[in-house]
Design a protein around this motif. Structure first.
Motif, PDB file in Angstrom:
ATOM      1  N   THR A  59       0.832  -1.202   0.000  1.00  0.00           N
ATOM      2  CA  THR A  59       0.000   0.000   0.000  1.00  0.00           C
ATOM      3  C   THR A  59       0.863   1.246   0.000  1.00  0.00           C
ATOM      4  O   THR A  59       0.678   2.153  -0.823  1.00  0.00           O
ATOM      5  CB  THR A  59      -0.919   0.014   1.234  1.00  0.00           C
ATOM      6  N   ASN A  60       1.818   1.303   0.920  1.00  0.00           N
ATOM      7  CA  ASN A  60       2.773   2.402   0.951  1.00  0.00           C
ATOM      8  C   ASN A  60       3.909   2.139  -0.036  1.00  0.00           C
ATOM      9  O   ASN A  60       4.140   1.003  -0.454  1.00  0.00           O
ATOM     10  CB  ASN A  60       3.366   2.568   2.352  1.00  0.00           C
ATOM     11  N   ALA A  61       4.618   3.202  -0.367  1.00  0.00           N
ATOM     12  CA  ALA A  61       5.819   3.041  -1.186  1.00  0.00           C
ATOM     13  C   ALA A  61       6.902   2.378  -0.342  1.00  0.00           C
ATOM     14  O   ALA A  61       7.244   2.863   0.742  1.00  0.00           O
ATOM     15  CB  ALA A  61       6.289   4.388  -1.691  1.00  0.00           C
ATOM     16  N   VAL A  62       7.429   1.262  -0.824  1.00  0.00           N
ATOM     17  CA  VAL A  62       8.515   0.545  -0.158  1.00  0.00           C
ATOM     18  C   VAL A  62       9.629   0.374  -1.180  1.00  0.00           C
ATOM     19  O   VAL A  62       9.415  -0.172  -2.268  1.00  0.00           O
ATOM     20  CB  VAL A  62       8.063  -0.825   0.374  1.00  0.00           C
ATOM     21  N   LEU A  63      10.829   0.822  -0.839  1.00  0.00           N
ATOM     22  CA  LEU A  63      11.958   0.843  -1.756  1.00  0.00           C
ATOM     23  C   LEU A  63      13.020  -0.140  -1.289  1.00  0.00           C
ATOM     24  O   LEU A  63      13.538  -0.029  -0.173  1.00  0.00           O
ATOM     25  CB  LEU A  63      12.532   2.259  -1.835  1.00  0.00           C
ATOM     26  N   LEU A  64      13.318  -1.113  -2.148  1.00  0.00           N
ATOM     27  CA  LEU A  64      14.270  -2.163  -1.810  1.00  0.00           C
ATOM     28  C   LEU A  64      15.662  -1.770  -2.292  1.00  0.00           C
ATOM     29  O   LEU A  64      15.897  -1.624  -3.491  1.00  0.00           O
ATOM     30  CB  LEU A  64      13.862  -3.483  -2.471  1.00  0.00           C
ATOM     31  N   PHE A  65      16.587  -1.626  -1.355  1.00  0.00           N
ATOM     32  CA  PHE A  65      17.968  -1.332  -1.714  1.00  0.00           C
ATOM     33  C   PHE A  65      18.724  -2.622  -2.015  1.00  0.00           C
ATOM     34  O   PHE A  65      19.540  -2.668  -2.935  1.00  0.00           O
ATOM     35  CB  PHE A  65      18.654  -0.567  -0.579  1.00  0.00           C
ATOM     36  N   SER A  66      18.482  -3.641  -1.225  1.00  0.00           N
ATOM     37  CA  SER A  66      19.151  -4.923  -1.444  1.00  0.00           C
ATOM     38  C   SER A  66      18.314  -6.033  -0.842  1.00  0.00           C
ATOM     39  O   SER A  66      17.773  -5.877   0.258  1.00  0.00           O
ATOM     40  CB  SER A  66      20.546  -4.926  -0.805  1.00  0.00           C
ATOM     41  N   GLN A  67      18.229  -7.144  -1.550  1.00  0.00           N
ATOM     42  CA  GLN A  67      17.573  -8.335  -1.004  1.00  0.00           C
ATOM     43  C   GLN A  67      18.503  -9.101  -0.082  1.00  0.00           C
ATOM     44  O   GLN A  67      18.045  -9.873   0.751  1.00  0.00           O
ATOM     45  CB  GLN A  67      17.127  -9.252  -2.156  1.00  0.00           C
ATOM     46  N   ASP A  68      19.821  -8.900  -0.236  1.00  0.00           N
ATOM     47  CA  ASP A  68      20.789  -9.650   0.568  1.00  0.00           C
ATOM     48  C   ASP A  68      22.052  -8.806   0.716  1.00  0.00           C
ATOM     49  O   ASP A  68      22.852  -8.676  -0.213  1.00  0.00           O
ATOM     50  CB  ASP A  68      21.123 -10.982  -0.107  1.00  0.00           C
ATOM     51  N   LEU A  69      22.240  -8.228   1.886  1.00  0.00           N
ATOM     52  CA  LEU A  69      23.384  -7.343   2.112  1.00  0.00           C
ATOM     53  C   LEU A  69      24.714  -8.084   2.079  1.00  0.00           C
ATOM     54  O   LEU A  69      25.762  -7.471   1.816  1.00  0.00           O
ATOM     55  CB  LEU A  69      23.218  -6.616   3.446  1.00  0.00           C
ATOM     56  N   TRP A  70      24.695  -9.386   2.321  1.00  0.00           N
ATOM     57  CA  TRP A  70      25.950 -10.140   2.269  1.00  0.00           C
ATOM     58  C   TRP A  70      26.492 -10.237   0.842  1.00  0.00           C
ATOM     59  O   TRP A  70      27.638 -10.640   0.637  1.00  0.00           O
ATOM     60  CB  TRP A  70      25.782 -11.532   2.873  1.00  0.00           C
ATOM     61  N   GLN A  71      25.684  -9.884  -0.154  1.00  0.00           N
ATOM     62  CA  GLN A  71      26.202  -9.848  -1.524  1.00  0.00           C
ATOM     63  C   GLN A  71      27.113  -8.650  -1.759  1.00  0.00           C
ATOM     64  O   GLN A  71      27.778  -8.560  -2.791  1.00  0.00           O
ATOM     65  CB  GLN A  71      25.048  -9.797  -2.528  1.00  0.00           C
ATOM     66  N   HIS A  72      27.148  -7.723  -0.788  1.00  0.00           N
ATOM     67  CA  HIS A  72      27.896  -6.481  -0.987  1.00  0.00           C
ATOM     68  C   HIS A  72      29.042  -6.321   0.006  1.00  0.00           C
ATOM     69  O   HIS A  72      29.616  -5.232   0.112  1.00  0.00           O
ATOM     70  CB  HIS A  72      26.948  -5.286  -0.855  1.00  0.00           C
ATOM     71  N   ALA A  73      29.368  -7.365   0.751  1.00  0.00           N
ATOM     72  CA  ALA A  73      30.464  -7.279   1.720  1.00  0.00           C
ATOM     73  C   ALA A  73      31.113  -8.651   1.866  1.00  0.00           C
ATOM     74  O   ALA A  73      30.460  -9.686   1.694  1.00  0.00           O
ATOM     75  CB  ALA A  73      29.953  -6.787   3.072  1.00  0.00           C
ATOM     76  N   THR A  74      32.400  -8.627   2.206  1.00  0.00           N
ATOM     77  CA  THR A  74      33.151  -9.865   2.387  1.00  0.00           C
ATOM     78  C   THR A  74      33.951  -9.779   3.687  1.00  0.00           C
ATOM     79  O   THR A  74      34.645  -8.776   3.912  1.00  0.00           O
ATOM     80  CB  THR A  74      34.127 -10.099   1.216  1.00  0.00           C
TER      81      THR A  74
END
Length: 733
Positions: A555-570
């Motif tokens: 219903t509200n605007a929901v903005l997805l930055f990442s589905q899985d943050l572990w894809q962006h850090a090691t």
């Protein structure tokens, strides 16, 4: 401009193709010369491989023939009366003797048609399976002089066309395969198979084996929002493009059948009829025409014929302004014909006010000739295409003369240089691409501006607010508040206290948990439908993203930055997590930038409080340590599990059965969410670049004033708790 020499060369080339396909090496074929003898017919054969498409219609019980130039949809009546009193259907062009053949309903036989467009019934003999059949699906094969007809539930039938013996026989086994719902089919120019697109609201491309009638489904290629398609005329060109003429409106669609994922695009606007059938020489190129006007915007907008560029047949005096160019193809900017020949035919639209975001713009339109319809588009989001929601003028009826129009420049338009396209035609509802038989297309470079904008930053134009999450919800966990640590900056763009768009800068600071989490921001009380999805701009690590971050089914605007943050850090060497353990520091940060425009501006007082509602959620398909089978049915929780800041309501996708479970003491009726019975939450915001606790160090130990702050619902007690840390308990790079 085509010449007689070019036509002759085309004919010789096409005849050579025919010879090559049939395997003949020593037979010369002249224009109109038959390769096989058929029944004696008074009419001459057609010229070898004509480029036009033949459309046969039976509007009043008398079949008539149209010649259609597929490039623009222009058509002429070739014969108002074909000499029979019932339909001629299942029509195909014979590449071997240059006659048309189709099913003659009056005489219940195959009819032969030459240059006089009169039907000569052939004498055929039928087996029992073919008796008492009529056919509205048919074509003539390329590698044999044989007419093929099809009836659903009955089978595939053949009639040889050479000589004097014309037995009709059913293709063995085809009756059991006759399950597809089509109104025409066509032989591919090279591979020997038949192709068709089925009728209905969804058209499916099928490939038919003429030796058995069996078909292969190649996928849905076209969908109609309302009503259904009836493709009564279907035919090929030499490049393997299948053309489909829709009976209802005459629109001609084009499908590259050999593409990995075939899709139909509207190619031109042709003659409509409740009864269409058609044929053409599949070895003939589809010409543009001798007198056509093209646009000159960059080719990403559809300008060249190879891009199905906007094009109009030049007929009569219907035009925008006073000048119209005759072109053989589009001339995309910056090499437009207006620049090369010094003649600017884009003279029908003047724009005295310019284009200011959020304001009205005036257009002065000058037309000549008969009354017509104007359609227009402006690429507001500057993506190099004219999108559906960028149509600024829709089928506006205009008489000859000058008309002043007003259009709205949307809040979500992007400042800078872009393009506009205007099309005038007797056809009311046009797309920005494709061919039409009359009128003119004009393309204009324009500049979109914006003034008087105020930008509000949170927490400031140079700082971030820090968001820290404990991901064991609804269990309290170790409360080190470093399972996910994000930093966020918000920019709010307003004019006259009306917010037009918001922007986010985010970066991943730390992850001290093995579970996989995504990150998103909800805009409470800002409806999803008020976000201009096509104009959202966002990037990840500086790389522009092409998928939409606006989540569906909300219903509200929901903005997805990442589905899985572990894809962006090691984790570093010897480290389990990212920037939470001693010796595991790094200056690396994954970053996101996102600009989200609103369709209707929102008053600043109606915007959600900063920092809106940033939250984490369980990555779909990953384990999150929950054994609550009564909640997740034994499955991983995925989007059902969200963790928000204290007293921020979850999104529509959250499973509310988590509320009140285990350590959670939420009371939705009182507006209390994501807190335990002591008022401690699973997420905190620190309006600063905060130093988070080291792994397994509780936040209330690392920051001894935190408990007093958290226990006060007003947040007025110890508001600067985050400035007083136990130095040995916080993480340092």
């Amino acid at each position: 401009m085509k010449t007689a020499t070019v036509k002759a060369n085309n004919v010789n080339s096409l005849n050579a193709q025919i010879i090559n396909i049939l395997g003949f090496s020593s037979i010369a074929i002249g224009t109109g010369m038959a390769l096989f003898s058929a029944n004696t017919h008074a009419a001459d054969a057609f010229d070898a491989c004509p480029t036009e498409a033949f459309i046969v219609q039976t509007p009043s019980g008398i079949p008539k023939t149209f010649g259609v130039e597929l490039g623009t949809g222009s058509y002429t009546v070739l014969s108002p009366d074909m000499g029979i009193n019932k339909a001629l259907n299942g029509v195909g062009f014979s590449y071997l003797d240059n006659y048309l053949y189709g099913w003659d309903y009056e005489n219940a036989t195959v009819g032969k048609v030459g240059k006089d467009y009169q039907v000569e019934p052939l004498t055929i003999t039928k087996d029992s399976a073919a008796a008492n059949q009529n056919f509205y699906v048919g074509d003539v094969a390329i590698n044999e002089n044989v007419w093929y007809g099809y009836r659903k539930g009955k089978g595939l039938f053949t009639v040889p066309l050479d000589g004097n013996d014309h037995p009709m026989n059913i293709v063995p086994g085809s009756k059991n395969n006759a399950t597809y719902n089509i109104t025409d089919f066509a032989f591919h120019p090279t591979n020997g198979f038949l192709y068709a697109v089925t009728n209905g609201s969804s058209g499916t491309l099928i490939k038919i084996d003429p030796s058995t009638g069996a078909h292969e489904n190649l996928g849905n290629v076209i969908t109609k929002d309302s009503g259904s398609f009836t493709f009564g005329a279907q035919f090929f060109d030499p490049d393997g493009n299948l053309y489909l003429s829709n009976n209802g409106d005459g629109n001609v669609f084009k499908v590259k059948v050999d593409a990995d994922i075939p899709q139909a695009e509207l190619f031109s606007y042709g003659p409509s009829s409740t009864s269409n059938d058609g044929a053409r020489c599949a070895l003939a190129e589809v010409p543009v025409g001798d007198s056509v006007d093209f646009g000159d915007a960059p080719d990403t907008y559809g300008t060249l014929i190879d891009s199905n560029g906007a094009r109009h047949g030049i007929v009569g005096n219907m035009k925008l302004g006073s000048v119209v160019d005759n072109e053989s193809d589009g001339y995309p900017a910056p090499l437009s014909d207006d620049e090369s020949d010094g003649i600017d035919d884009d003279d029908g639209i003047s724009m005295p006010t310019g284009f200011e975001i959020g304001e009205n713009a005036m257009l002065i339109v000058t037309t000549q000739g008969d009354a017509a319809f104007l359609n227009g588009w402006i690429d507001w989001n500057q993506n190099g295409e004219f999108d559906t929601d960028e149509k600024v003028i829709a089928a506006r009826s205009l008489n000859a003369g000058t008309t002043t129009l007003s259009i709205d420049v949307p809040n979500w338009a992007k400042t800078g240089e872009t393009w506009a396209r205007f099309r005038l035609s007797s056809v009311a509802d046009l797309l920005p691409t494709g061919g039409v038989s009359d009128g003119e297309v004009e393309d204009y470079p324009i500049t979109v501006t914006e003034t008087g904008i105020t930008i509000s930053y949170y927490p400031s134009s140079s700082e971030y607010t820090t968001l820290a999450y404990e991901d064991l919800y609804p269990n309290q966990g170790d409360f080190d508040m470093n399972d996910v640590v994000m930093q966020l900056r918000i920019s709010q763009f307003s004019k006259n206290d009306m917010v037009r768009r918001v922007a986010f800068d985010a970066q991943l600071v730390a992850m001290g948990a093995a579970y996989h989490n995504g990150f998103a921001v909800q805009l409470p009380d800002v409806g999803r439908g008020n976000v201009q999805e096509s104009a959202i701009e966002w990037s990840m690590q500086g790389v522009k993203q092409t998928t939409s971050p606006l989540e569906e089914n909300q219903t509200n605007a929901v903005l997805l930055f990442s589905q899985d943050l572990w894809q962006h850090a090691t984790p570093g060497n010897g480290c389990l997590y990212f920037r939470t353990e001693p010796g595991c520091g790094t200056q690396y940060r994954a970053t996101w930038q996102m600009t989200v425009p609103f369709i209707d501006s929102v008053h600043v007082d109606d915007m959600p409080e900063f920092p809106y509602d940033p939250f984490i959620f369980a990555t779909p398909g990953t384990d999150h340590g929950l054994a609550a089978k009564n909640i997740t049915d034994g499955q991983n929780p995925g989007r059902k599990l969200e963790i928000h800041l204290k007293n921020k309501a979850p999104t529509d996708l959250f499973d509310t059965r988590f509320l009140g479970m285990h350590d959670d003491a939420s009371a939705a009726s009182q507006g209390q969410y994501f807190q335990d019975q002591n008022g401690m939450s699973w997420a905190i915001e620190v309006p600063d670049s905060w130093q988070h606790p080291a792994e397994n160090q509780r936040v209330d130990s690392a920051y001894i004033e935190f408990i007093e702050f958290a226990a006060d619902e007003t947040g007025e007690t110890k508001p600067y708790w985050y400035l007083n840390a136990q130095d040995s308990l916080i993480f340092k790079d």
